[in-house]
Design an enzyme around this catalytic site. Structure first.
Site, PDB file in Angstrom:
ATOM      1  N   GLY A   4       0.753   4.297   3.555  1.00 51.59           N
ATOM      2  CA  GLY A   4       0.957   3.449   2.383  1.00 51.59           C
ATOM      3  C   GLY A   4      -0.290   3.284   1.538  1.00 51.59           C
ATOM      4  O   GLY A   4      -1.414   3.554   1.987  1.00 51.59           O
ATOM      5  N   ASN A   5      -0.095   2.867   0.311  1.00 54.16           N
ATOM      6  CA  ASN A   5      -1.215   2.637  -0.611  1.00 54.16           C
ATOM      7  C   ASN A   5      -0.734   1.858  -1.825  1.00 54.16           C
ATOM      8  O   ASN A   5       0.408   1.992  -2.239  1.00 54.16           O
ATOM      9  CB  ASN A   5      -1.856   3.968  -1.037  1.00 54.16           C
ATOM     10  N   SER A  24      -8.453   7.182   1.084  1.00 61.22           N
ATOM     11  CA  SER A  24      -7.565   7.961   1.939  1.00 61.22           C
ATOM     12  C   SER A  24      -7.895   7.786   3.422  1.00 61.22           C
ATOM     13  O   SER A  24      -9.064   7.847   3.820  1.00 61.22           O
ATOM     14  CB  SER A  24      -7.700   9.441   1.560  1.00 61.22           C
ATOM     15  N   GLY A  25      -6.862   7.552   4.223  1.00 63.55           N
ATOM     16  CA  GLY A  25      -7.011   7.587   5.682  1.00 63.55           C
ATOM     17  C   GLY A  25      -7.780   6.447   6.310  1.00 63.55           C
ATOM     18  O   GLY A  25      -8.145   6.532   7.492  1.00 63.55           O
ATOM     19  N   SER A  80      -6.796   7.795  -2.110  1.00 62.13           N
ATOM     20  CA  SER A  80      -5.505   8.095  -1.480  1.00 62.13           C
ATOM     21  C   SER A  80      -4.966   9.449  -1.917  1.00 62.13           C
ATOM     22  O   SER A  80      -5.100   9.831  -3.083  1.00 62.13           O
ATOM     23  CB  SER A  80      -4.509   7.004  -1.874  1.00 62.13           C
ATOM     24  N   SER A  81      -4.353  10.154  -0.982  1.00 60.60           N
ATOM     25  CA  SER A  81      -3.798  11.468  -1.332  1.00 60.60           C
ATOM     26  C   SER A  81      -2.672  11.356  -2.365  1.00 60.60           C
ATOM     27  O   SER A  81      -2.308  12.336  -3.002  1.00 60.60           O
ATOM     28  CB  SER A  81      -3.293  12.180  -0.070  1.00 60.60           C
ATOM     29  N   HIS A 141       3.167   2.428  -2.702  1.00 62.02           N
ATOM     30  CA  HIS A 141       3.925   3.441  -1.950  1.00 62.02           C
ATOM     31  C   HIS A 141       3.824   3.112  -0.473  1.00 62.02           C
ATOM     32  O   HIS A 141       2.746   2.785   0.012  1.00 62.02           O
ATOM     33  CB  HIS A 141       3.345   4.827  -2.229  1.00 62.02           C
ATOM     34  N   HIS A 197       5.893   3.852   3.653  1.00 64.71           N
ATOM     35  CA  HIS A 197       6.900   4.583   4.429  1.00 64.71           C
ATOM     36  C   HIS A 197       7.691   3.575   5.245  1.00 64.71           C
ATOM     37  O   HIS A 197       7.924   3.777   6.432  1.00 64.71           O
ATOM     38  CB  HIS A 197       6.242   5.641   5.310  1.00 64.71           C
ATOM     39  N   ASP A 206      19.969  -9.785  -7.671  1.00 71.49           N
ATOM     40  CA  ASP A 206      18.921 -10.699  -8.128  1.00 71.49           C
ATOM     41  C   ASP A 206      17.732  -9.936  -8.708  1.00 71.49           C
ATOM     42  O   ASP A 206      16.972 -10.464  -9.509  1.00 71.49           O
ATOM     43  CB  ASP A 206      18.405 -11.548  -6.953  1.00 71.49           C
ATOM     44  N   HIS A 241      11.299  11.582   1.338  1.00 69.86           N
ATOM     45  CA  HIS A 241       9.946  11.053   1.445  1.00 69.86           C
ATOM     46  C   HIS A 241       9.968   9.532   1.645  1.00 69.86           C
ATOM     47  O   HIS A 241       9.906   9.055   2.773  1.00 69.86           O
ATOM     48  CB  HIS A 241       9.164  11.482   0.191  1.00 69.86           C
ATOM     49  N   TYR A 268      16.647 -19.775 -12.696  1.00 69.82           N
ATOM     50  CA  TYR A 268      16.262 -19.814 -11.285  1.00 69.82           C
ATOM     51  C   TYR A 268      14.804 -20.246 -11.159  1.00 69.82           C
ATOM     52  O   TYR A 268      13.961 -19.840 -11.949  1.00 69.82           O
ATOM     53  CB  TYR A 268      16.425 -18.427 -10.651  1.00 69.82           C
TER      54      TYR A 268
HETATM   55 ZN   LIG Z   1       4.115   9.108   1.378  1.00 66.42          ZN
END
Ligand SMILES: [Zn+2]
Length: 239
Positions: free
Chosen positions: A27-28, A44-45, A73-74, A94, A96, A119, A168, A226
C-alpha cells in the site's frame, strides 16, 4: 522545503495499517501540492513502523524526485497520472485490502446493494478492463493510471472517488491524502458487505434508484442534512 506536504503524506500512510488495509509494506498514499506541481509519497518497501516524515519522497508529475534520498513507491507513476487527469484531487491511496482485491481478482464491479454504498456513491464501484500484454510491457504503472482514467470517462472523479483495477486492487483518491485513505477504508467495507450479500443470496439485486438518490443526497450537495454543520474529521466520519 516540503515539510507540511511530507507530514501530510506520512500521517495518511500511517492510517493504512491502522485501518487494517495492508500488511507489511503493501500500500501507499500520496499528498499533492497543486500550486507547486509536486506530491509526497511513501518510500518503496519501507515498513509502516519505520516511516518518518523525512523519509517521504517528493516527486513531480513526471515521477522525478524533487526531494528525498530514497526511492519512491513503485506505484508513483500511477499516482502522477491521476493528479494530472483528475483536476482538484489532492490525495491518492492504493492498498491490497482483502475484499476489494477479491472483487478485483474476480474482475467484477461492485453493485449498489445497500445504503452504505449509496451514502458514498450512486454508481457501482467500477472495475477496469484487464491490461493488455502490450500495456504491461510498455510502462506498467503509467498504463495502470491510463486504465483508471479511461474507465472513469463519463463519470465525475469528485463523485466516484474509488475504482478497482482488474486482477490487482483498489485505487482511491480525494480532496486530501486523509480523504483518499478514508475512501479506501469505505471501499473495503462496501466490498466485504457486497461479498457477504452475494454469499447469502447469489441473485441479490441492486437497491432501487430512489433509495440510492435519497441516501447520496442526504450527505452530498446543497440539500445535504447528514451530520453537523461543521465537517467532522473524515476518519471519524466513517459511519
Ligand atoms: Zn498494488
Amino acid at each position: 522545503m516540503f515539510t507540511e506536504l511530507k507530514r501530510e503524506a506520512y500521517e495518511a500512510n500511517l492510517e493504512i495499517p491502522k485501518q487494517g488495509l495492508a500488511i507489511y509494506t503493501f500500500g501507499n498514499v500520496s499528498a499533492f501540492d497543486a500550486a507547486r506541481g509536486v506530491f509526497a509519497i511513501k518510500p518503496s518497501g519501507v515498513p509502516y513502523d519505520e516511516l518518518t516524515p523525512d523519509l517521504m519522497v517528493v516527486v513531480d508529475l513526471d515521477g522525478d524526485i524533487v526531494e528525498g534520498s530514497g526511492r519512491p513507491s513503485s506505484d508513483t507513476k500511477t499516482h502522477a497520472v491521476l493528479y494530472r487527469e483528475f483536476a482538484g484531487i489532492r490525495g491518492v491511496c492504493h492498498s491490497h485490502s482483502m475484499y476489494a482485491v477479491a472483487w478485483a481478482q474476480a474482475c467484477r464491479e461492485i453493485p449498489v446493494f445497500g445504503t452504505t454504498h449509496a451514502d458514498h456513491l450512486t454508481e457501482p464501484i467500477p472495475v477496469t478492463e484487464p491490461m493488455s500484454d502490450d500495456a504491461i510491457e510498455r510502462d506498467y504503472e503509467v498504463e495502470t493510471g491510463h486504465q483508471i482514467v479511461q474507465r472513469l470517462r463519463g463519470l465525475d472523479p469528485h463523485e466516484v472517488e474509488m475504482i478497482i483495477v482488474a486482477c490487482h486492487g483498489p485505487f482511491t483518491w480525494g480532496t486530501s491524502a486523509q480523504k483518499a485513505v478514508y475512501n479506501s477504508r469505505v471501499l473495503e467495507e462496501i466490498a466485504q458487505m457486497a461479498y457477504l450479500t452475494r454469499t447469502i443470496n447469489p441473485i441479490a439485486p441492486p437497491i432501487k434508484e430512489t433509495l440510492i438518490r435519497k441516501h447520496y443526497l442526504r450527505k452530498h450537495g446543497a440539500g445535504a442534512y447528514y451530520g453537523q454543520v461543521e465537517t467532522p474529521d473524515v476518519i471519524d466520519g466513517l459511519k
